[in-house]
Design a protein around this motif. Sequence first.
Motif, PDB file in Angstrom:
ATOM      1  N   SER A  31      49.439-150.757 -36.526  1.00 46.71           N
ATOM      2  CA  SER A  31      49.157-151.641 -35.405  1.00 46.71           C
ATOM      3  C   SER A  31      50.408-151.886 -34.574  1.00 46.71           C
ATOM      4  CB  SER A  31      48.594-152.966 -35.925  1.00 46.71           C
ATOM      5  OG  SER A  31      48.360-153.851 -34.866  1.00 46.71           O
ATOM      6  N   LEU A  32      51.530-152.133 -35.226  1.00 44.02           N
ATOM      7  CA  LEU A  32      52.791-152.343 -34.513  1.00 44.02           C
ATOM      8  C   LEU A  32      53.178-151.099 -33.718  1.00 44.02           C
ATOM      9  CD1 LEU A  32      55.243-154.083 -33.866  1.00 44.02           C
ATOM     10  CD2 LEU A  32      56.280-153.265 -35.996  1.00 44.02           C
ATOM     11  N   ARG A  34      51.198-148.819 -32.493  1.00 45.14           N
ATOM     12  CA  ARG A  34      50.298-148.713 -31.334  1.00 45.14           C
ATOM     13  C   ARG A  34      50.680-149.721 -30.253  1.00 45.14           C
ATOM     14  NH1 ARG A  34      46.260-147.987 -35.382  1.00 45.14           N
ATOM     15  NH2 ARG A  34      45.665-150.159 -35.164  1.00 45.14           N
ATOM     16  N   THR A  35      51.049-150.927 -30.653  1.00 42.10           N
ATOM     17  CA  THR A  35      51.474-151.936 -29.684  1.00 42.10           C
ATOM     18  C   THR A  35      52.730-151.488 -28.951  1.00 42.10           C
ATOM     19  OG1 THR A  35      50.494-153.709 -30.999  1.00 42.10           O
ATOM     20  CG2 THR A  35      52.199-154.340 -29.408  1.00 42.10           C
ATOM     21  N   SER A  38      51.908-148.860 -26.495  1.00 46.72           N
ATOM     22  CA  SER A  38      51.226-149.357 -25.292  1.00 46.72           C
ATOM     23  C   SER A  38      52.219-150.024 -24.340  1.00 46.72           C
ATOM     24  CB  SER A  38      50.101-150.323 -25.670  1.00 46.72           C
ATOM     25  OG  SER A  38      50.616-151.558 -26.104  1.00 46.72           O
TER      26      SER A  38
END
Length: 80
Positions: A31-32, A34-35, A38
């Motif tokens: 998740s980190l 991907r963040t 982005s």
Amino acid sequence: FSPGVETYLGGREWDTNNRGDNLMYEAANRSLDRTIDSIGRSSFDRALARYRVAQAMADTKCRPISPCTEDGRVRAKEEA
């Protein structure tokens, strides 16, 4: 580590007891990543570098003041 600890850490019991933690860690890392992607990796890296400079400055200029002295006596307000 001692040989006994090495054996335990490499064994099935360790893996079984920590499976949930490892799954959560892996999910948080994905998740980190991907963040960060982005936001843009270069933009994130610049912001992280600025943060680290500010953190280093704070570490040199700020220090916590314990409510007690090293011998366990409560500090007077003037000492803080």
